[in-house]
Design an enzyme around this catalytic site. Structure first.
Site, PDB file in Angstrom:
ATOM      1  N   ILE A 216       0.822  -1.209   0.000  1.00 38.77           N
ATOM      2  CA  ILE A 216       0.000   0.000   0.000  1.00 38.77           C
ATOM      3  C   ILE A 216       0.858   1.262   0.000  1.00 38.77           C
ATOM      4  CG2 ILE A 216      -1.782   1.271   1.252  1.00 38.77           C
ATOM      5  CD1 ILE A 216      -2.629  -1.410  -0.158  1.00 38.77           C
ATOM      6  N   GLU A 217       1.976   1.221   0.703  1.00 39.15           N
ATOM      7  CA  GLU A 217       2.830   2.405   0.779  1.00 39.15           C
ATOM      8  C   GLU A 217       3.581   2.687  -0.518  1.00 39.15           C
ATOM      9  OE1 GLU A 217       3.054   4.648   2.976  1.00 39.15           O
ATOM     10  OE2 GLU A 217       2.258   3.805   4.838  1.00 39.15           O
ATOM     11  N   SER A 218       4.125   1.651  -1.155  1.00 38.58           N
ATOM     12  CA  SER A 218       5.052   1.891  -2.268  1.00 38.58           C
ATOM     13  C   SER A 218       4.891   0.960  -3.458  1.00 38.58           C
ATOM     14  CB  SER A 218       6.497   1.768  -1.761  1.00 38.58           C
ATOM     15  OG  SER A 218       6.783   0.413  -1.413  1.00 38.58           O
ATOM     16  N   TYR A 345      -6.776   3.898   4.622  1.00 43.58           N
ATOM     17  CA  TYR A 345      -5.556   3.113   4.818  1.00 43.58           C
ATOM     18  C   TYR A 345      -5.863   1.827   5.580  1.00 43.58           C
ATOM     19  CZ  TYR A 345      -0.575   2.345   5.835  1.00 43.58           C
ATOM     20  OH  TYR A 345       0.696   1.835   5.903  1.00 43.58           O
TER      21      TYR A 345
END
Length: 359
Positions: A216-218, A345
């Site tokens: 999800i972050e990168s 998130y």
């Protein structure tokens, strides 16, 4: 200064490799002041806009690798989320030669951000090591690309068969677009699995959670940078989570950009921060599933913001959470957390984590 330039100022990591043992207790360069570098990035941003025009400014992000070359007239864009690679040039003289070199460079770019300077126009590739995109891109014969010869042959094929042209202001932009294989995300996840397993065992954090957060972050982009100055695979922020992790390790100050852009260091730091959240900041939550929902939300928005959803008093917040079922805790965080980003998130990471339980 316009917003596009401001965006460029805050996304640029200082890609200087740390010398010596990366696991050593302390290196002065990890905590060096980078104010001068911000000034340099202002000039970098200004140069890009002057060359490409304000409507064509393209910058790096958490899921986007952007590398300029050929005196900044040519650039490579890897979209790790969409699984596509676009190489384009506004070079007025022999644009196909500029494209060819950029295609080769991009296909062979290494896995270590410390070995590539994103903020110069150098075509700096490292031969002899497995490229970042190895196995994620197949050439016109269906083969993976590891060496320069195959990359060059594929570049020739693309220019002969896939060359595109468009007009943007006064510029003619020539480009080729390369699709990544359908399971490119899974291939990148497997690449970092040994590091994830080591960190999971070291800090007592579920490896499926680490992988979900990385996705999800990168989208497993080791070059990831963001407008909030979060860095690397797990998007660790130097002056918040980075400080906490260094203090936990008995180190002074904060990790440098180059430290956090090293994949192994980044996974270690991100996982260490997860362990702080679950074992210290949010340890008052009794139910492990409820605690996991709180940890996920806190990784994005901080532990304090999670607890304040339930009460302005920390102890009372823990008491209130512990009277709720895990599904009620999830629903409360997903609907009442003040940050819409943090609410989304929780959903995205929880959903992604399901697919990593099989690892």
């Amino acid at each position: 200064m316009n917003k596009k330039l401001i965006g460029l100022l805050v996304i640029a990591p200082l890609l200087i490799s740390c010398s010596g043992n990366k696991k050593a207790a302390f290196h002065e360069e990890w905590v060096k002041d980078t104010n001068g570098f911000d000034i340099l990035m202002g000039q970098f941003a200004h140069n890009i806009e002057n060359i490409w025009g304000i409507n064509e400014v393209l910058i790096a992000g958490p899921k986007d690798y952007v590398k300029y070359s050929d005196q900044y007239y040519t650039r490579s864009h890897i979209n790790f989320d969409a699984g596509s690679i676009t190489i384009e040039t506004i070079a007025g003289t022999d644009p196909t030669a500029s494209l060819r070199q950029a295609i080769i460079t991009t296909l062979l770019v290494g896995e270590d951000p410390g070995n590539v300077d994103l903020y110069s126009d150098a075509n700096d590739i490292q031969l002899g090591k497995e490229p970042l995109l190895y196995g994620q891109v197949l050439d016109n014969t269906g083969q993976a690309i590891r060496w320069q010869g195959r990359a060059a042959s594929f570049a020739d094929y693309l220019i002969q068969n896939k060359l595109q042209r468009r007009q943007s202001g006064l510029h003619v932009i020539w480009s080729v677009t390369i699709p990544m294989v359908p399971n490119h995300l899974d291939k990148r996840a497997h690449k970092y699995l040994p590091m994830v397993r080591e960190a999971a065992a070291k800090y007592g954090v579920d490896q499926s959670l680490i992988l979900a957060i990385m996705q999800i972050e990168s989208s497993f982009n080791p070059y990831a940078v963001s407008h909030s100055d979060a860095l690397g695979l797990m998007q660790v922020v130097q002056h918040t989570a980075g400080v906490d992790v260094f203090r936990m390790k008995g180190k002074w100050g904060k990790p440098s950009r180059s430290y956090l852009l090293d994949p192994e260091n980044n996974i270690d730091a991100g996982t260490a921060y997860l362990s702080l959240l679950q074992g210290s900041y949010l340890s008052g939550i009794a139910n492990p599933t409820s605690r996991r929902y709180a940890v996920i939300t806190a990784y994005n928005g901080g532990a304090g913001s999670v607890l304040r959803v339930f009460s302005s008093d920390k102890n009372r917040a823990f008491d209130n959470i512990n009277t709720l079922s895990p599904s009620e805790v999830y629903q409360t965080l997903a609907t009442r957390h003040p940050s819409a980003e943090s609410r989304r998130y929780l959903y995205k990471v929880s959903n992604a984590q399901k697919s990593y339980h099989r690892y």
